[in-house]
Design an enzyme around this catalytic site. Structure first.
Site, mmCIF file in Angstrom:
data_model
loop_
_atom_site.group_PDB
_atom_site.id
_atom_site.type_symbol
_atom_site.label_atom_id
_atom_site.label_comp_id
_atom_site.label_asym_id
_atom_site.label_seq_id
_atom_site.Cartn_x
_atom_site.Cartn_y
_atom_site.Cartn_z
ATOM 1 N N ASP A 78 0.711 -1.109 0.066
ATOM 2 C CA ASP A 78 0.108 0.133 -0.103
ATOM 3 C C ASP A 78 0.713 1.221 0.191
ATOM 4 O O ASP A 78 0.496 2.402 -0.637
ATOM 5 C CB ASP A 78 -0.814 -0.024 1.349
ATOM 6 C CG ASP A 78 -2.147 -0.834 1.118
ATOM 7 O OD1 ASP A 78 -2.052 -1.562 0.045
ATOM 8 O OD2 ASP A 78 -3.110 -0.764 1.713
ATOM 9 N N CYS A 119 1.593 -8.382 5.275
ATOM 10 C CA CYS A 119 1.110 -6.754 5.225
ATOM 11 C C CYS A 119 -0.026 -6.805 4.572
ATOM 12 O O CYS A 119 -0.664 -7.490 3.631
ATOM 13 C CB CYS A 119 2.232 -6.063 4.201
ATOM 14 S SG CYS A 119 3.858 -6.186 5.120
ATOM 15 N N ASP A 120 -0.803 -5.467 4.899
ATOM 16 C CA ASP A 120 -1.844 -4.817 3.939
ATOM 17 C C ASP A 120 -3.134 -5.870 3.929
ATOM 18 O O ASP A 120 -3.433 -6.307 4.759
ATOM 19 C CB ASP A 120 -1.391 -4.367 2.675
ATOM 20 C CG ASP A 120 -0.375 -3.257 2.758
ATOM 21 O OD1 ASP A 120 -0.267 -2.539 3.745
ATOM 22 O OD2 ASP A 120 0.706 -3.444 2.040
ATOM 23 N N LYS A 121 -3.295 -5.895 2.532
ATOM 24 C CA LYS A 121 -4.668 -6.715 2.309
ATOM 25 C C LYS A 121 -4.537 -8.283 2.343
ATOM 26 O O LYS A 121 -5.145 -9.229 2.432
ATOM 27 C CB LYS A 121 -5.105 -6.443 1.018
ATOM 28 C CG LYS A 121 -5.559 -4.699 0.690
ATOM 29 C CD LYS A 121 -6.348 -4.306 1.482
ATOM 30 C CE LYS A 121 -5.650 -3.451 2.559
ATOM 31 N NZ LYS A 121 -4.438 -2.499 2.194
ATOM 32 N N CYS A 192 5.400 -2.564 8.416
ATOM 33 C CA CYS A 192 6.029 -1.243 8.934
ATOM 34 C C CYS A 192 5.625 -1.159 10.337
ATOM 35 O O CYS A 192 4.515 -1.695 11.033
ATOM 36 C CB CYS A 192 5.183 -0.115 8.122
ATOM 37 S SG CYS A 192 5.816 -0.098 6.410
ATOM 38 N N GLU A 450 -6.662 4.582 -0.183
ATOM 39 C CA GLU A 450 -6.249 4.852 1.151
ATOM 40 C C GLU A 450 -5.802 6.310 1.007
ATOM 41 O O GLU A 450 -5.206 6.848 0.057
ATOM 42 C CB GLU A 450 -4.989 4.295 1.683
ATOM 43 C CG GLU A 450 -5.519 2.743 2.251
ATOM 44 C CD GLU A 450 -4.578 2.063 2.932
ATOM 45 O OE1 GLU A 450 -3.223 2.591 2.888
ATOM 46 O OE2 GLU A 450 -4.581 1.093 3.645
ATOM 47 N N SER A 476 -4.796 4.649 5.524
ATOM 48 C CA SER A 476 -3.776 4.019 5.996
ATOM 49 C C SER A 476 -3.742 3.819 7.679
ATOM 50 O O SER A 476 -4.288 4.683 8.225
ATOM 51 C CB SER A 476 -2.323 4.651 5.432
ATOM 52 O OG SER A 476 -1.234 4.024 6.210
#
Length: 562
Positions: A78, A119-121, A192, A450, A476
């Site tokens: 992302d 991570c993310d999705k 992150c 985002e 985000s």
């Protein structure tokens, strides 16, 4: 075994022949077949090393008497996709990932699964796919990234890098200072380092009981993380080799049930997780066939004390600090002191109940994880707002609010994120305004972009506590400030956010869950008469399919299946 369907009997001779071509031997046909769902991809910092992680896990699976079969899903970073058309593909990737897991596991009748997201999705996508397959499944993510430091020793992370752009545009930092942040914000592999979407979801997997303790907080690329991988692999084999009753007991839907959904959101409230968790937990609940409503989140929030603030809400605290202070188990043990109904006892994939798991865990540093007697807030770190501007709800990360929790201001409207970024940089947004970014919802974007770039610009330009932002898009996990997303109905389906005009007065009251525009019913009806939603042109066949099938954010932005 489920895999007997592809490996037993004379009629499966061709199937066994194909399996032998991959290295399967005579003695392997009586062993459980384990799917190793990996999300290795070289462009994502939390994933570029997962090919090595899967080798560790597969070796452990073999050592414990099972046969591993690795397969991959796609992934979108992302942060790298942010601020341009690439972000249109981020949320849709969740559906591809879920479909991939379902496809491979069911096509080959594998007995159990170990999933390696980060991570993310990718985390919710793998969970959604695994729920459809409903075999015993252990999740073990790649682990969080260590925090970075500037040359002067200031702790920083990805959110620092995004906000630094606004500071540079305003002239508050030099090009050399910007480069210092760029080179040090993300010091190595891992998701992150703050309580952004990836670490929020990796943490909630502990609360749901589908991952081992430490999944959300033990740093990536450490010996401690490797030990976690080995334990997860050993556990999936223990279940797969057990009797049918035990295997049935540990089917994923028996772990990830209504109690698990409740516990996940309660922990989310206590730790001030990303607002994206709302979107993903709604989608996960639908796959788990759990009756969960958006308004239930406020009921949970009222019972839960916010006891852990992590970047971006508190820029000096990161996941490694939470791990040192006792981890997610310490958070859960402390939050449960508010009452027996805060966390619902439930089976975990490791065999003990959730309350057994956290029974003897205490906070090691009360400056990092607060006690319930000294919370950041008596209510949780997320809230759902309602009103004529969000009849089906909108989401705010209350843990990230930097200004007042009651805000009234005049709307400044933008029909895309790109328009908003230009407007903010050019000074169109002033103190006291409410920034409106619309046509960025699941259908309107499509893909629900985002909004970290505009929110970071607002923070970096010193307006974080002076303006609010509302959007039918999303944020985000690194976003902070009075940022309200997931406004439903969205503009593309005729929602009120699409009818707003510059200068309309918008009222926000977080503690009373209100989001409304100060317009008379007559004026709203008049605007609706002539309203035609903006339909953005598309060339992508996949995004056209997605737009045609996706539901709005209040329904988790899942695809219609019938």
């Amino acid at each position: 075994m489920r895999s007997d369907e592809i490996k037993k009997g004379a009629t499966r001779t061709p199937h066994r022949s194909l399996l032998r071509a991959t290295g399967v031997k005579d003695e392997d046909f009586d062993k459980p077949f384990i799917g190793v769902a990996n999300s290795f991809i070289e462009i994502i910092p939390g994933h570029f090393f997962l090919n090595k992680v899967s080798e560790i896990i597969k070796d452990e699976i073999r050592a414990n008497g099972c046969v591993p079969f690795e397969f991959n899903t796609i992934g979108v970073d992302d942060g790298i996709a942010m601020g341009h058309s690439g972000m249109l593909y981020s949320l849709p990737s969740r559906e591809i990932i879920a479909n991939s897991v379902e496809t491979v596991m069911n096509a080959h009748k594998l007995d159990a699964m170990i999933a390696i997201p980060n991570c993310d999705k990718i985390v919710p996508g793998m969970i959604m796919g695994a729920l459809r397959v409903n075999v015993p499944t252990v999740f073990v993510s790649g682990g969080p990234m260590a925090k970075g430091y500037t040359k002067d020793g200031t702790p920083i992370d990805l959110a620092t890098a995004f906000e630094a752009v606004g500071k540079y545009e305003k002239g508050d930092i030099t090009a050399d200072e910007l480069k210092d942040i760029e080179c040090n914000a993300c010091p190595g592999g891992g998701s992150c380092s703050g309580m952004f979407t990836a670490n929020s979801m990796n943490t909630l997997m502990e609360a749901m009981g589908i991952a081992l303790s430490g999944n959300g907080t033990i740093l990536a690329l450490t010996p401690q993380r490797e030990e976690l991988y080995r334990k997860a692999a050993k556990r999936v084999c223990e279940i797969a080799k057990s009797d049918k009753t035990t295997q049935e007991k540990f089917r994923l839907r028996n772990i990830l049930n209504a109690s698990a959904i409740h516990n996940a959101l309660a922990v989310d409230m206590a730790m001030g997780g990303s607002s994206n968790t709302v979107l993903h937990m709604l989608a996960i609940a639908k796959e788990a066939e759990v009756d969960f409503r958006l308004e239930d989140i406020n009921l949970i929030s009222k019972k839960v004390s916010h006891i852990a603030k992590i970047s971006p809400s508190l820029s000096t605290v990161h996941m490694q600090d939470i791990d040192r202070a006792g981890g997610v188990n310490a958070v859960m043990h402390e939050m449960s002191k508010r009452g027996d109904d805060i966390l619902i006892d439930n089976l975990t994939i490791t065999g003990e109940s959730l309350k057994e798991r956290i029974a003897n865990i205490s906070i090691k540093d009360t400056d990092i994880i607060h006690t319930i007697d000294n919370p950041y807030s008596q209510v949780g770190g997320l809230a759902i707002l309602y009103g004529n501007l969000a009849k089906q709800g909108a989401v705010i990360k209350t843990a990230g609010i930097t200004g007042d929790r009651v805000f009234s201001g005049k709307a400044v409207c933008f029909n895309s994120q790109d328009e908003a970024i230009k407007g903010i940089i050019n000074g169109k947004v002033q103190a006291g305004n409410v920034v409106v970014i619309r046509y960025e919802g699941p259908k309107g974007g499509p893909g629900m972009q985002e909004m970290l770039s505009p929110t970071s610009l607002i923070m970096g330009m010193g307006l974080g506590d002076k303006v609010a932002l509302i959007t039918d898009g999303r944020f985000s996990g690194a976003t902070r400030g009075a940022s309200i997303g997931h406004v439903s109905p969205e503009a593309a389906e005729g929602g009120m956010i699409g009818l707003l005009e510059d200068g309309d007065e918008i009222f926000i009251d977080v503690d009373n869950y209100i989001l409304e525009v100060k317009l008379s019913p007559e004026e709203i009806a008049k605007r609706k008469e002539h309203f035609k939603p903006l339909i953005k042109p598309l060339t992508s066949k996949w995004l056209k399919q997605y737009r045609a099938l996706v539901t709005n954010a209040s329904n988790g932005a899942v695809l219609k299946a019938d």
